[in-house]
Motif scaffolding. Structure first.
Motif, PDB file in Angstrom:
ATOM      1  N   ASN A  57       0.833  -1.215   0.000  1.00  0.00           N
ATOM      2  CA  ASN A  57       0.000   0.000   0.000  1.00  0.00           C
ATOM      3  C   ASN A  57       0.863   1.260   0.000  1.00  0.00           C
ATOM      4  OD1 ASN A  57      -2.301  -1.559   0.034  1.00  0.00           O
ATOM      5  ND2 ASN A  57      -2.680  -1.307   2.214  1.00  0.00           N
ATOM      6  N   VAL A  58       1.965   1.229   0.736  1.00  0.00           N
ATOM      7  CA  VAL A  58       2.862   2.386   0.768  1.00  0.00           C
ATOM      8  C   VAL A  58       3.516   2.569  -0.599  1.00  0.00           C
ATOM      9  CG1 VAL A  58       4.961   3.351   1.790  1.00  0.00           C
ATOM     10  CG2 VAL A  58       3.276   2.223   3.243  1.00  0.00           C
ATOM     11  N   LYS A  59       3.998   1.479  -1.195  1.00  0.00           N
ATOM     12  CA  LYS A  59       4.632   1.566  -2.520  1.00  0.00           C
ATOM     13  C   LYS A  59       3.635   2.016  -3.581  1.00  0.00           C
ATOM     14  CE  LYS A  59       8.339  -1.544  -1.468  1.00  0.00           C
ATOM     15  NZ  LYS A  59       8.963  -2.826  -1.620  1.00  0.00           N
ATOM     16  N   ALA A  60       2.374   1.638  -3.408  1.00  0.00           N
ATOM     17  CA  ALA A  60       1.337   2.050  -4.363  1.00  0.00           C
ATOM     18  C   ALA A  60       1.159   3.564  -4.370  1.00  0.00           C
ATOM     19  CB  ALA A  60       0.017   1.354  -4.056  1.00  0.00           C
ATOM     20  N   LEU A  61       1.441   4.209  -3.246  1.00  0.00           N
ATOM     21  CA  LEU A  61       1.342   5.674  -3.199  1.00  0.00           C
ATOM     22  C   LEU A  61       2.281   6.326  -4.204  1.00  0.00           C
ATOM     23  CD1 LEU A  61       1.173   6.342   0.655  1.00  0.00           C
ATOM     24  CD2 LEU A  61      -0.708   6.446  -0.985  1.00  0.00           C
ATOM     25  N   THR A  62       3.423   5.707  -4.447  1.00  0.00           N
ATOM     26  CA  THR A  62       4.382   6.288  -5.392  1.00  0.00           C
ATOM     27  C   THR A  62       3.925   6.128  -6.838  1.00  0.00           C
ATOM     28  OG1 THR A  62       5.734   4.278  -5.529  1.00  0.00           O
ATOM     29  CG2 THR A  62       6.318   5.888  -3.819  1.00  0.00           C
ATOM     30  N   HIS A  72       7.613  17.975  -2.243  1.00  0.00           N
ATOM     31  CA  HIS A  72       8.793  17.196  -1.857  1.00  0.00           C
ATOM     32  C   HIS A  72       8.599  16.596  -0.466  1.00  0.00           C
ATOM     33  CE1 HIS A  72      12.957  15.973  -1.541  1.00  0.00           C
ATOM     34  NE2 HIS A  72      13.031  16.609  -0.381  1.00  0.00           N
ATOM     35  N   LEU A  73       7.960  17.342   0.429  1.00  0.00           N
ATOM     36  CA  LEU A  73       7.714  16.856   1.784  1.00  0.00           C
ATOM     37  C   LEU A  73       6.839  15.606   1.765  1.00  0.00           C
ATOM     38  CD1 LEU A  73       7.909  17.098   4.868  1.00  0.00           C
ATOM     39  CD2 LEU A  73       5.932  18.629   4.758  1.00  0.00           C
ATOM     40  N   CYS A  74       5.775  15.639   0.986  1.00  0.00           N
ATOM     41  CA  CYS A  74       4.896  14.476   0.875  1.00  0.00           C
ATOM     42  C   CYS A  74       5.681  13.266   0.374  1.00  0.00           C
ATOM     43  CB  CYS A  74       3.723  14.798  -0.062  1.00  0.00           C
ATOM     44  SG  CYS A  74       2.707  13.373  -0.493  1.00  0.00           S
ATOM     45  N   GLN A  75       6.438  13.455  -0.689  1.00  0.00           N
ATOM     46  CA  GLN A  75       7.214  12.352  -1.258  1.00  0.00           C
ATOM     47  C   GLN A  75       8.244  11.825  -0.260  1.00  0.00           C
ATOM     48  OE1 GLN A  75       8.738  13.953  -4.933  1.00  0.00           O
ATOM     49  NE2 GLN A  75       6.732  13.897  -5.918  1.00  0.00           N
ATOM     50  N   GLU A  76       8.844  12.729   0.494  1.00  0.00           N
ATOM     51  CA  GLU A  76       9.826  12.331   1.499  1.00  0.00           C
ATOM     52  C   GLU A  76       9.170  11.532   2.619  1.00  0.00           C
ATOM     53  OE1 GLU A  76      12.285  14.883   4.623  1.00  0.00           O
ATOM     54  OE2 GLU A  76      12.906  15.269   2.551  1.00  0.00           O
ATOM     55  N   GLU A  77       8.004  11.967   3.052  1.00  0.00           N
ATOM     56  CA  GLU A  77       7.292  11.245   4.120  1.00  0.00           C
ATOM     57  C   GLU A  77       6.906   9.838   3.658  1.00  0.00           C
ATOM     58  OE1 GLU A  77       7.122  12.078   7.161  1.00  0.00           O
ATOM     59  OE2 GLU A  77       7.530  14.217   7.100  1.00  0.00           O
ATOM     60  N   ILE A  78       6.511   9.692   2.414  1.00  0.00           N
ATOM     61  CA  ILE A  78       6.186   8.359   1.878  1.00  0.00           C
ATOM     62  C   ILE A  78       7.432   7.484   1.893  1.00  0.00           C
ATOM     63  CG2 ILE A  78       5.528   7.086  -0.203  1.00  0.00           C
ATOM     64  CD1 ILE A  78       3.590   9.441  -0.811  1.00  0.00           C
ATOM     65  N   GLY A  79       8.559   8.052   1.487  1.00  0.00           N
ATOM     66  CA  GLY A  79       9.819   7.300   1.500  1.00  0.00           C
ATOM     67  C   GLY A  79      10.218   6.859   2.896  1.00  0.00           C
ATOM     68  N   VAL A  84      10.494   2.577   7.277  1.00  0.00           N
ATOM     69  CA  VAL A  84      10.134   2.182   8.635  1.00  0.00           C
ATOM     70  C   VAL A  84       9.238   0.945   8.632  1.00  0.00           C
ATOM     71  CG1 VAL A  84       8.844   2.915  10.702  1.00  0.00           C
ATOM     72  CG2 VAL A  84      10.418   4.481   9.591  1.00  0.00           C
ATOM     73  N   ILE A  85       8.311   0.900   7.693  1.00  0.00           N
ATOM     74  CA  ILE A  85       7.371  -0.222   7.691  1.00  0.00           C
ATOM     75  C   ILE A  85       8.074  -1.540   7.352  1.00  0.00           C
ATOM     76  CG2 ILE A  85       6.528  -0.207   5.315  1.00  0.00           C
ATOM     77  CD1 ILE A  85       3.709  -0.323   6.590  1.00  0.00           C
ATOM     78  N   ALA A  86       9.153  -1.472   6.616  1.00  0.00           N
ATOM     79  CA  ALA A  86       9.911  -2.684   6.297  1.00  0.00           C
ATOM     80  C   ALA A  86      10.560  -3.280   7.547  1.00  0.00           C
ATOM     81  CB  ALA A  86      10.974  -2.369   5.245  1.00  0.00           C
ATOM     82  N   MET A  99       3.083   4.500  13.384  1.00  0.00           N
ATOM     83  CA  MET A  99       1.782   5.152  13.233  1.00  0.00           C
ATOM     84  C   MET A  99       1.941   6.666  13.136  1.00  0.00           C
ATOM     85  SD  MET A  99      -0.135   2.635  12.772  1.00  0.00           S
ATOM     86  CE  MET A  99      -1.632   3.577  12.531  1.00  0.00           C
ATOM     87  N   ALA A 100       2.938   7.221  13.815  1.00  0.00           N
ATOM     88  CA  ALA A 100       3.210   8.654  13.688  1.00  0.00           C
ATOM     89  C   ALA A 100       3.678   8.970  12.268  1.00  0.00           C
ATOM     90  CB  ALA A 100       4.253   9.090  14.715  1.00  0.00           C
ATOM     91  N   SER A 101       4.425   8.066  11.679  1.00  0.00           N
ATOM     92  CA  SER A 101       4.875   8.254  10.301  1.00  0.00           C
ATOM     93  C   SER A 101       3.695   8.214   9.332  1.00  0.00           C
ATOM     94  CB  SER A 101       5.912   7.181   9.936  1.00  0.00           C
ATOM     95  OG  SER A 101       6.463   7.417   8.669  1.00  0.00           O
ATOM     96  N   VAL A 102       2.733   7.354   9.606  1.00  0.00           N
ATOM     97  CA  VAL A 102       1.510   7.311   8.787  1.00  0.00           C
ATOM     98  C   VAL A 102       0.787   8.651   8.880  1.00  0.00           C
ATOM     99  CG1 VAL A 102      -0.778   6.251   8.524  1.00  0.00           C
ATOM    100  CG2 VAL A 102       1.219   4.812   8.925  1.00  0.00           C
ATOM    101  N   ALA A 103       0.682   9.176  10.093  1.00  0.00           N
ATOM    102  CA  ALA A 103       0.026  10.477  10.279  1.00  0.00           C
ATOM    103  C   ALA A 103       0.774  11.579   9.542  1.00  0.00           C
ATOM    104  CB  ALA A 103      -0.072  10.799  11.769  1.00  0.00           C
TER     105      ALA A 103
END
Length: 114
Positions: A57-62, A72-79, A84-86, A99-103
């Motif tokens: 699901n995280v990779k699908a965001l890209t 750039h901030l959004c893209q960085e947060e996804i990265g 972290v999720i790995a 969960m804070a990273s998801v937020a």
């Protein structure tokens, strides 16, 4: 007497416009709320299948069309969330931090139509 009627008409027109604007934003945010639910399942179970799904699901965001238009901030947060999720299945990440990273992703990316 015309002014109160005119004011009421403007108020109703404004409410209708704000409702029309809010609906696409809520629909756009569905991807981010789905992401949160998937990551929460991974955090709660620490099992491979939910965590693989959350990673997907995280990779699908890209690959989402909104990603190219995002800040750039959004893209960085996804990265960062992807990294972290790995670590969750390895029990090498703190669930609260994940969960804070998801937020952070939600906050940074919602304006771009995810």
């Amino acid at each position: 007497m015309r002014k109160p009627i005119r004011s009421a008409q403007l108020l109703l027109a404004g409410l209708a416009a704000s409702t029309a604007i809010a609906r696409p934003a809520a629909a756009a945010g569905d991807t981010l709320w789905t992401l949160q639910a998937g990551v929460r399942r991974c955090v709660e179970t620490s099992q491979a299948q939910p965590c693989r799904q959350a990673e997907a699901n995280v990779k699908a965001l890209t690959r989402n069309p909104a990603y190219a238009k995002a800040s750039h901030l959004c893209q960085e947060e996804i990265g960062e969330l992807s990294q972290v999720i790995a670590l969750l299945p390895l029990r090498d990440a703190v669930p609260n931090e994940v969960m804070a990273s998801v937020a952070d992703v939600q906050q940074a990316c919602l304006p771009y139509g995810f």
